[in-house]
Design an enzyme around this catalytic site. Structure first.
Site, PDB file in Angstrom:
ATOM      1  N   CYS A 120       0.931  -1.161   0.138  1.00 45.89           N
ATOM      2  CA  CYS A 120      -0.175   0.051  -0.050  1.00 45.89           C
ATOM      3  C   CYS A 120       0.983   1.229   0.066  1.00 45.89           C
ATOM      4  O   CYS A 120       1.630   1.636  -0.889  1.00 45.89           O
ATOM      5  CB  CYS A 120      -0.870  -0.186   1.176  1.00 45.89           C
ATOM      6  N   HIS A 169      -3.787  -5.653   1.032  1.00 47.49           N
ATOM      7  CA  HIS A 169      -2.938  -5.988   2.343  1.00 47.49           C
ATOM      8  C   HIS A 169      -2.791  -7.483   2.934  1.00 47.49           C
ATOM      9  O   HIS A 169      -3.902  -7.932   3.288  1.00 47.49           O
ATOM     10  CB  HIS A 169      -3.700  -5.086   3.398  1.00 47.49           C
ATOM     11  N   GLU A 210      -1.267  -8.919   4.892  1.00 47.31           N
ATOM     12  CA  GLU A 210      -1.114  -8.993   6.407  1.00 47.31           C
ATOM     13  C   GLU A 210      -2.528  -8.862   6.839  1.00 47.31           C
ATOM     14  O   GLU A 210      -2.867  -9.313   8.277  1.00 47.31           O
ATOM     15  CB  GLU A 210      -0.176  -7.836   7.030  1.00 47.31           C
TER      16      GLU A 210
END
Lengths: 731, 244
Positions: free
Chosen positions: B101, B218, B220
């Site tokens: 990002c 993302h 994660e």
């Protein structure tokens, strides 16, 4: 009384000014008038509401901090506690929607992290006028971007909220922001100024001329749209706040912090005097030392500036060495600007001269508390009981009603809004926006925190007492349906002009309803905010007592959401639908005429029994989904349960099994009802358990297929309904 | 057989040293840390932007957030910070770097990756689940995915609209630098599945050498079952697999 005109200009009344002269035994100077007027404004003093707010239940076994501090705190075990509050930013958001909304988020976040907590979730509660008007669309767009701009940059997820439209909010939009943080029980900081001689530090952004007299502006009605006072609105810098947050949290791990408070409404004045007041001390501030953005800023402006991202800190004098190091690392100002003094006065120096010297008690406790006149409005009287004969005579088409309701601006999907908020950052959001309550897990534990915010102002307009109780009841239902236990409330009471006796009546009734429900549901009010004067020439807003509730799931294996999941599961209706159409959404689309407007009803004790029953069956049986029935009634709840974002799924409802005397009841908004889906083997067990507990449970249909069908009436593809519901938001 | 090999690999694996860069305004560093340290049980430390060096790092992660408030232009100020020149050296020597990002935006500002990330086509911030297709699974970041596999990973950004001029497009295509493209749940790269207007639906790409990856989604946020998404975990596991 040479300065009387200046006092009136600052929002004080002549009577109040005379009280000040009596208390001071002299006339205040202009700086002192500014300071007193800000502290005596409705926004800071709660002068019209305090008498009634004292009636709210604020205690409970989990309450660590009730109202009176920057935020409320509750105990959730394991030495952990939750810090939360909701606050209004209605007036600034009307004048300058982006900044007004953004700084609303910034302000509430500071209220939470000033107490030592890391913020972990945000919510918002919004109200606007007719969404089809371009002016409203612009307002919504700006407010939503403002909230997104601030919260997203801070890296705190906006996990839930609510938005409703009604003409009463035209020119009076409501923007209420909620924040929740988590800290350890032994790491709570308060707004105190103990120990005369201890230094007072200024932390964060520099002081400029923005937001001057914001508190006074927020305590006024808007006369016309042309004279809007833009400089009274604060300008937000979320990046600076992110740095301030990290710096403060780092500082909290060091020794010697006596007290800290954010500079919110009335900036330096309120933080300084409130901290001194809580510790029964005085405070001396030297404005020459205040970091300034504008060099030509006057003492008056500095005292009343509401520049954002600033904090006031009192430190033990032995512990100054860490502070500069930490704030330098985060590239922020940390300057000693004064000290705690034993003389109980608020003293301000500027250019080496004393420009303000008044007893702290005049600022924080001197404002008269008003018990304003109340009068029950005529328009509420004469509500008659609904009668079935009239209902049966009414013409409608069930299928069209469902479609109209799914399209309705108060029911359709809010995805357009919440997709602009980062609701996932932090990787704790285990129930994303769109289900009954948002759920945040607490890493390293089995616990989940449920968050929800509610207020149906159509109900409150009909009956502010029961309407407010219903807002509490619905909040409880949202949390119960997610598998949690409702714990505590923070509220934002938005009303019109309290000097109007009918508005004051609404306020007083609303407090009664809130108190009653909060007591019975055992959800004390631990923090809150009152926003009055939400009116303009066209009129006042509907009473809008926004209830935000926090709950706890002891073990997230009990987490539930509203979406149907498995083919052939039974659909159970828990609770009994009645002819509850007062303020209901369906009334907009059927011609019932005024003569059969029914009163609002709520049986809180029965509702609590049903809640307890739901809490138990989640822990005893295998349940696929739970959804509470609210706006739009049973059929809307069923449709929403079909809209599983993982995979759309159909349902068939059998009216015979529903056993209603009229099919319109499928849109009734009876309180205390839930939709549960479970395997057939489980639903039999649930039914017999319900019988033992004297709870009304009925199997009303089956999950499955790709259509939402009412037996012998209609069948519509879920995908079609989903598209209608999803694409109707007036963006 | 592949599964068995994976298990064998895991037994032999050493712990990898991840370094997560922290700029003022970064806000996804703790989420990355949690996955690497608590889920994948690897070594992980934060690297403050003001440091002159870092040592014993196998993989650098530049996390998401709003470094320097996104002021001037997303990633532009971060690219000027002390640590960024060190990241550049590390990458130029073949070190493994992932920018997620805002990290992706910083990598383009650092010219470690081609192109630029413009404002989303809708002009709004967008947070939602997206499907992305693994266009190239022969990289150190994607070796545990199937080729053309559609994986579900959320996005959350206002400036993710990837743009590159035509000549450069040809060059990244030729070098198989396009790693992920937005697609529908079936793996079709459609107009509707492109959330932000990125050219060729590009969601993630690598440098020519294949040691630097930038992506807008993302991973994660998609590495734990409880969050409803697990497809991102394999990206980190691929790196661990490669370095071992």
């Amino acid at each position: 009384m040479d300065n009387l005109p200046f006092a009136l200009e600052n929002g004080l009344t002549e009577k109040e000014y005379k009280i000040i002269i009596t208390k001071l035994s002299r006339e205040p100077n202009k700086n002192e008038i500014g300071v007193i007027a800000a502290m005596w404004s409705e926004h800071c003093s709660y002068k019209s509401s305090k008498f009634y707010l004292n009636q709210l239940p604020t205690r409970g076994k989990r309450v660590i901090q009730g109202p009176g501090e920057n935020a409320g705190i509750i105990d959730i075990g394991d030495n952990q506690c939750l810090v939360f509050k909701i606050e209004s930013h209605n007036h600034p958001s009307f004048i300058e929607p982006y900044q007004g909304a953004a700084t609303g988020v910034g302000g509430i976040l500071r209220d939470v992290f000033t107490m030592g907590a890391r913020p972990i979730a945000l919510m918002n509660s919004l109200r606007f006028g007719n969404p089809k008007k371009n002016s409203t669309k612009r307002l919504i767009k700006e407010v939503v971007s403002g909230i997104a701009g601030y919260g997203n940059c801070m890296g705190i997820p906006t996990v839930g909220g609510e938005i409703y439209f009604d003409n009463s909010y035209k020119g009076n939009p409501l923007v209420n922001a909620f924040a929740l943080g988590i800290t350890k029980k032994n790491k709570i900081f308060k707004g105190r100024a103990d120990g005369p001689g201890n230094p007072v530090f200024y932390l964060g952004a520099k002081t400029g001329k923005d937001g001057i007299k914001g508190a006074i502006m927020a305590s006024d009605i808007f006369e016309s749209e042309k004279n809007l006072d833009k400089p009274t609105v604060q300008i937000g810098d979320p990046f600076k706040e992110k740095l301030l947050l990290e710096a403060c949290l780092e500082l909290f791990n060091t020794e010697g912090i006596i007290g800290i408070q954010d500079m919110g409404a009335a900036g330096l004045t309120s933080s300084g005097s409130e901290m001194a007041s809580r510790s029964n001390n005085g405070i001396l501030l030297d404005l020459d030392k205040v970091p300034k953005r504008d060099l030509d800023i006057s003492a008056y402006e500095m005292l009343l500036s509401e520049s954002q991202e600033r904090m006031l800190l009192v430190l033990n004098k032995k512990n100054r060495k860490n502070i500069n190091k930490i704030f330098k690392k985060w590239n922020l100002d940390s300057t000693q600007i004064g000290e705690v003094i034993s003389k109980k006065n608020f003293i301000v120096k500027y250019n080496n001269k004393v420009v303000v010297d008044i007893p702290v008690s005049i600022l924080t406790k001197g404002c008269p508390i008003y018990k304003r006149p109340i009068k029950k409005p005529k328009s509420i009287k004469g509500l008659k009981k609904i009668n079935n004969a009239n209902l049966k005579k009414t013409k409608y088409d069930l299928k069209n009603l469902l479609i109209k309701l799914l399209k309705d601006e108060n029911i359709c999907s809010r995805e357009w809004i919440y997709n602009q908020f980062d609701y996932m950052v932090g990787t704790n959001t285990i129930t994303v926006p769109g289900s009954d309550s948002a759920v945040i897990r607490i890493k390293g534990t089995k616990k989940g925190v449920c968050l929800t915010t509610n207020c149906n102002s159509s109900y409150c307009n009909l009956d502010p007492n029961i309407g407010t109780s219903i807002a509490v009841a619905e909040s409880c239902r949202n949390i119960i349906a997610s598998g949690g236990e409702p714990l505590a409330i923070t509220n934002c009471l938005n009303f019109g002009n309290p000097e109007n006796s009918e508005i004051m009546w609404q306020f007083v009734e609303s407090i009664k309803g809130l108190s009653k429900a909060a007591k019975i549901f055992k959800t004390p009010v631990v923090s809150g905010n009152v926003s009055l004067y939400n009116e303009n020439k066209q009129g006042s807003i509907h009473p809008t007592p926004v209830i935000s509730m926090v709950g706890l799931i002891d073990d997230i294996k009990y987490l539930k959401n509203q979406w149907f999941k498995n083919e052939d599961d039974d659909i159970l209706l828990i609770g009994k639908l009645k002819n509850d159409f007062a303020g209901s959404q369906v009334l907009k689309y059927i011609n019932l005429k005024h003569k059969i407007t029914s009163p609002l009803t709520l049986n809180i004790k029965k509702h609590l029994e049903i809640n307890n029953f739901i809490y138990k069956i989640i822990r005893k049986f295998d349940i696929a989904s739970i959804h509470d029935i609210s706006e739009g009634g049973l059929l809307i709840a069923i449709a929403e349960s079909c809209f599983n974002p993982e995979k759309l799924i159909g349902a068939t409802i059998d009216q015979k099994m529903l056993n209603t005397d009229n099919e319109l009841k499928m849109f009734a908004e009876t309180q205390g009802c839930y939709i549960v889906s479970a395997k057939k083997s489980e639903s039999t067990k649930i039914k017999s358990f319900a019988k033992k507990n004297n709870i009304n449970v009925r199997i009303v249909g089956t999950v499955g297929g790709d259509a939402l069908s009412i037996k012998d009436s209609f069948s519509l593809k879920v995908s079609k309904l989903y598209d209608i519901w999803r694409q109707s938001f007036p963006s | 057989m592949k599964l068995l090999n994976n298990i064998k690999l895991k037994l032999k694996m050493r712990k990898i040293n991840f370094g997560i860069i922290q700029f003022p305004g970064s806000n996804c560093e703790q989420d990355c840390f949690n996955v690497i340290k608590n889920i994948l049980k690897q070594n992980c430390k934060y690297i403050w932007h003001d440091l002159n060096s870092f040592r014993n790092i196998d993989c650098i992660i530049i996390p998401g957030g709003f470094s320097y408030g996104d002021y001037l232009r997303t990633g532009a100020i971060a690219a000027q910070s002390k640590i960024s020149s060190k990241i550049k050296n590390f990458a130029n020597q073949g070190g493994t770097v992932v920018g997620i990002c805002n990290g992706f935006q910083i990598l383009t500002e650092l010219k470690l990756l081609p192109g630029i990330l413009l404002r989303n086509k809708s002009l709004n911030f967008i947070c939602k689940n997206t499907f992305i297709k693994v266009e190239n699974n022969e990289t150190r970041f994607t070796n545990l995915y199937e080729h053309n596999q559609a994986i579900r990973i959320p996005i959350a950004h206002a400036e993710g609209n990837f743009y590159l001029n035509k000549n450069e497009i040809d060059s990244i295509k030729k070098n198989s630098q396009i790693i992920f493209t937005y697609c529908d749940s079936e793996g079709n790269s459609t107009f509707e599945s492109n959330p932000n207007g990125s050219i060729l639906n590009i969601a993630g790409l690598s440098n020519k050498n294949g040691n630097v990856l930038g992506l807008m989604p993302h991973p994660e946020r998609a590495s734990e079952k409880i969050l409803g998404n697990v497809d991102g975990k394999k990206l980190f596991e691929s790196i661990i697999n490669y370095i071992n």
